[in-house]
Design a protein around this motif. Structure first.
Motif, PDB file in Angstrom:
ATOM      1  N   THR A  93       0.766  -1.162   0.091  1.00  0.00           N
ATOM      2  CA  THR A  93       0.150   0.002  -0.026  1.00  0.00           C
ATOM      3  C   THR A  93       0.779   1.287   0.118  1.00  0.00           C
ATOM      4  O   THR A  93       2.068   1.189   0.448  1.00  0.00           O
ATOM      5  CB  THR A  93      -1.190  -0.067   1.232  1.00  0.00           C
ATOM      6  OG1 THR A  93      -0.095   0.034   2.471  1.00  0.00           O
ATOM      7  CG2 THR A  93      -1.816  -1.168   1.188  1.00  0.00           C
ATOM      8  N   CYS A  94       0.308   2.399  -0.397  1.00  0.00           N
ATOM      9  CA  CYS A  94       1.135   3.534  -0.530  1.00  0.00           C
ATOM     10  C   CYS A  94       0.905   4.176   0.723  1.00  0.00           C
ATOM     11  O   CYS A  94       2.078   4.403   1.518  1.00  0.00           O
ATOM     12  CB  CYS A  94       0.384   4.602  -1.537  1.00  0.00           C
ATOM     13  SG  CYS A  94       1.521   6.223  -1.810  1.00  0.00           S
ATOM     14  N   GLY A  95      -0.056   4.793   1.217  1.00  0.00           N
ATOM     15  CA  GLY A  95      -0.334   5.635   2.404  1.00  0.00           C
ATOM     16  C   GLY A  95       0.278   7.122   2.436  1.00  0.00           C
ATOM     17  O   GLY A  95       0.632   7.580   3.627  1.00  0.00           O
ATOM     18  N   HIS A  96       0.855   7.486   1.439  1.00  0.00           N
ATOM     19  CA  HIS A  96       1.347   8.901   1.285  1.00  0.00           C
ATOM     20  C   HIS A  96       0.500   9.658   1.869  1.00  0.00           C
ATOM     21  O   HIS A  96      -0.716   9.864   1.751  1.00  0.00           O
ATOM     22  CB  HIS A  96       1.704   9.272  -0.198  1.00  0.00           C
ATOM     23  CG  HIS A  96       2.063  10.855  -0.013  1.00  0.00           C
ATOM     24  ND1 HIS A  96       3.079  11.091   0.079  1.00  0.00           N
ATOM     25  CD2 HIS A  96       1.065  11.777  -0.543  1.00  0.00           C
ATOM     26  CE1 HIS A  96       3.065  12.631  -0.017  1.00  0.00           C
ATOM     27  NE2 HIS A  96       2.009  12.887  -0.531  1.00  0.00           N
ATOM     28  N   VAL A  97       0.868  10.426   3.126  1.00  0.00           N
ATOM     29  CA  VAL A  97       0.173  11.551   3.522  1.00  0.00           C
ATOM     30  C   VAL A  97       0.242  12.797   2.920  1.00  0.00           C
ATOM     31  O   VAL A  97       1.480  13.436   2.677  1.00  0.00           O
ATOM     32  CB  VAL A  97       0.481  11.734   5.349  1.00  0.00           C
ATOM     33  CG1 VAL A  97      -0.118  12.976   5.781  1.00  0.00           C
ATOM     34  CG2 VAL A  97       0.443  10.388   5.862  1.00  0.00           C
ATOM     35  N   PHE A  98      -1.178  13.313   2.656  1.00  0.00           N
ATOM     36  CA  PHE A  98      -0.987  14.669   1.837  1.00  0.00           C
ATOM     37  C   PHE A  98      -0.503  15.822   2.683  1.00  0.00           C
ATOM     38  O   PHE A  98      -1.277  15.959   3.856  1.00  0.00           O
ATOM     39  CB  PHE A  98      -2.268  14.844   1.341  1.00  0.00           C
ATOM     40  CG  PHE A  98      -2.868  13.938   0.306  1.00  0.00           C
ATOM     41  CD1 PHE A  98      -2.375  14.120  -1.112  1.00  0.00           C
ATOM     42  CD2 PHE A  98      -3.716  12.811   0.522  1.00  0.00           C
ATOM     43  CE1 PHE A  98      -2.601  13.079  -2.025  1.00  0.00           C
ATOM     44  CE2 PHE A  98      -4.092  12.152  -0.430  1.00  0.00           C
ATOM     45  CZ  PHE A  98      -3.609  11.934  -1.845  1.00  0.00           C
ATOM     46  N   GLN A  99       0.029  16.674   1.983  1.00  0.00           N
ATOM     47  CA  GLN A  99       0.594  18.218   2.527  1.00  0.00           C
ATOM     48  C   GLN A  99      -0.276  19.225   1.991  1.00  0.00           C
ATOM     49  O   GLN A  99      -1.236  18.946   0.965  1.00  0.00           O
ATOM     50  CB  GLN A  99       2.073  18.235   2.417  1.00  0.00           C
ATOM     51  CG  GLN A  99       2.977  17.252   2.667  1.00  0.00           C
ATOM     52  CD  GLN A  99       2.989  17.074   4.152  1.00  0.00           C
ATOM     53  OE1 GLN A  99       3.059  18.094   4.902  1.00  0.00           O
ATOM     54  NE2 GLN A  99       2.873  15.909   4.560  1.00  0.00           N
ATOM     55  N   PHE A 138      -8.338  17.094  -7.178  1.00  0.00           N
ATOM     56  CA  PHE A 138      -8.807  18.049  -6.152  1.00  0.00           C
ATOM     57  C   PHE A 138      -7.487  18.449  -5.384  1.00  0.00           C
ATOM     58  O   PHE A 138      -6.509  17.812  -5.084  1.00  0.00           O
ATOM     59  CB  PHE A 138      -9.861  17.547  -5.285  1.00  0.00           C
ATOM     60  CG  PHE A 138      -9.651  16.298  -4.588  1.00  0.00           C
ATOM     61  CD1 PHE A 138      -9.195  16.282  -3.183  1.00  0.00           C
ATOM     62  CD2 PHE A 138      -9.389  15.134  -4.901  1.00  0.00           C
ATOM     63  CE1 PHE A 138      -8.669  15.304  -2.439  1.00  0.00           C
ATOM     64  CE2 PHE A 138      -8.980  13.842  -4.469  1.00  0.00           C
ATOM     65  CZ  PHE A 138      -8.904  14.082  -3.121  1.00  0.00           C
ATOM     66  N   ARG A 139      -7.671  19.568  -4.742  1.00  0.00           N
ATOM     67  CA  ARG A 139      -6.593  19.972  -3.560  1.00  0.00           C
ATOM     68  C   ARG A 139      -6.786  19.204  -2.422  1.00  0.00           C
ATOM     69  O   ARG A 139      -8.059  19.405  -1.700  1.00  0.00           O
ATOM     70  CB  ARG A 139      -6.743  21.545  -3.178  1.00  0.00           C
ATOM     71  CG  ARG A 139      -6.085  22.295  -4.668  1.00  0.00           C
ATOM     72  CD  ARG A 139      -4.752  22.102  -4.549  1.00  0.00           C
ATOM     73  NE  ARG A 139      -4.332  23.154  -5.507  1.00  0.00           N
ATOM     74  CZ  ARG A 139      -2.942  23.322  -5.689  1.00  0.00           C
ATOM     75  NH1 ARG A 139      -2.248  22.833  -5.320  1.00  0.00           N
ATOM     76  NH2 ARG A 139      -2.729  24.408  -6.681  1.00  0.00           N
ATOM     77  N   ALA A 140      -5.834  18.264  -2.152  1.00  0.00           N
ATOM     78  CA  ALA A 140      -6.124  17.463  -0.922  1.00  0.00           C
ATOM     79  C   ALA A 140      -5.910  18.341   0.382  1.00  0.00           C
ATOM     80  O   ALA A 140      -4.714  19.063   0.331  1.00  0.00           O
ATOM     81  CB  ALA A 140      -5.273  16.140  -1.056  1.00  0.00           C
ATOM     82  N   GLY A 141      -6.275  17.914   1.424  1.00  0.00           N
ATOM     83  CA  GLY A 141      -6.052  18.751   2.714  1.00  0.00           C
ATOM     84  C   GLY A 141      -4.933  17.997   3.412  1.00  0.00           C
ATOM     85  O   GLY A 141      -4.618  16.951   3.340  1.00  0.00           O
ATOM     86  N   ILE A 142      -4.450  18.751   4.441  1.00  0.00           N
ATOM     87  CA  ILE A 142      -3.348  18.050   5.176  1.00  0.00           C
ATOM     88  C   ILE A 142      -3.921  16.808   5.908  1.00  0.00           C
ATOM     89  O   ILE A 142      -5.135  16.885   6.619  1.00  0.00           O
ATOM     90  CB  ILE A 142      -2.740  19.079   6.171  1.00  0.00           C
ATOM     91  CG1 ILE A 142      -2.149  20.314   5.274  1.00  0.00           C
ATOM     92  CG2 ILE A 142      -1.725  18.507   7.115  1.00  0.00           C
ATOM     93  CD1 ILE A 142      -1.655  21.438   6.413  1.00  0.00           C
ATOM     94  N   GLY A 143      -3.121  15.714   6.028  1.00  0.00           N
ATOM     95  CA  GLY A 143      -3.393  14.448   6.693  1.00  0.00           C
ATOM     96  C   GLY A 143      -4.344  13.451   6.050  1.00  0.00           C
ATOM     97  O   GLY A 143      -4.130  12.353   6.458  1.00  0.00           O
ATOM     98  N   GLY A 144      -4.958  13.697   5.023  1.00  0.00           N
ATOM     99  CA  GLY A 144      -5.416  12.448   4.160  1.00  0.00           C
ATOM    100  C   GLY A 144      -4.556  11.700   3.626  1.00  0.00           C
ATOM    101  O   GLY A 144      -3.080  12.174   3.682  1.00  0.00           O
ATOM    102  N   CYS A 145      -4.756  10.587   3.205  1.00  0.00           N
ATOM    103  CA  CYS A 145      -3.516   9.637   2.769  1.00  0.00           C
ATOM    104  C   CYS A 145      -4.089   8.895   1.341  1.00  0.00           C
ATOM    105  O   CYS A 145      -5.157   8.766   1.059  1.00  0.00           O
ATOM    106  CB  CYS A 145      -3.011   8.757   3.911  1.00  0.00           C
ATOM    107  SG  CYS A 145      -4.409   7.414   4.128  1.00  0.00           S
TER     108      CYS A 145
END
Length: 180
Positions: A93-99, A138-145
């Motif tokens: 899995t990726c799990g990259h946390v969006f900034q 879309f522009r992701a918010g901080i903390g989504g993954c």
């Protein structure tokens, strides 16, 4: 640019953690081996205690401590181990946390609900756009993954080539260890 294994191993004298500790390379390696064995048994290591308490040489920098932690994790030259890990890093899995202000991608054909999304790197490597799937940027918010590889959030046919979900035999999964 990444260093080769030979470049990583042949660090200059002032960068070598064993010099900052006042140890020979052989003595340093012996301490690392002993500390790893002690940690594996869940016991206390005086070598680690000395590092944590900061009572080592005044030449010790944050980079030296980071390097020693790398040695403790890898049991070998950290840069070489990290390069080996990167070469084989096809996790399930990726799990990259969006900034803040990072782009996210939602594929209406592959996402299991409207909260599921992929990071740009996974989406660009996924078959979603090439297969004519309907998607939203879309522009992701901080903390989504990123949900790539998560079969509860994304259909497997939409995974990128690096994240194939659990049970896919990808390197780095349970039962396969690097550096030893």
């Amino acid at each position: 640019m990444a260093q080769s294994v030979d470049e990583a191993v042949s660090q200059s004298e002032e960068e070598r953690s064993w010099d900052a500790l006042g140890l020979s390379e052989q003595g340093f390696r012996a301490h690392i081996t002993e500390a790893r064995q002690i940690m594996a048994r869940g016991e206390h290591s005086e070598f680690l205690n000395t590092l944590v308490l900061g009572s080592v040489s005044s030449k010790m920098t944050a980079q030296h401590v980071s390097n020693i932690v790398g040695w403790l994790l890898a049991g070998q030259e950290p840069e070489a181990w990290i390069m080996q890990l990167a070469e084989r890093s096809h996790t399930s899995t990726c799990g990259h946390v969006f900034q803040s202000d990072e782009w996210g991608y939602r594929c209406f054909n592959c996402a299991t609900d409207r909260t599921c999304c992929l990071c740009a790197a996974c989406f660009e490597d996924s078959p979603c756009a090439a297969n004519g799937h309907k998607f939203q940027i879309f522009r992701a918010g901080i903390g989504g993954c990123c949900d790539c590889g998560d079969t509860e959030a994304w259909k497997p046919e939409g995974f990128c080539s690096r994240h194939r979900g659990h049970g896919s035999g990808a390197a780095g999964e349970e039962g396969e260890e690097l550096g030893e």
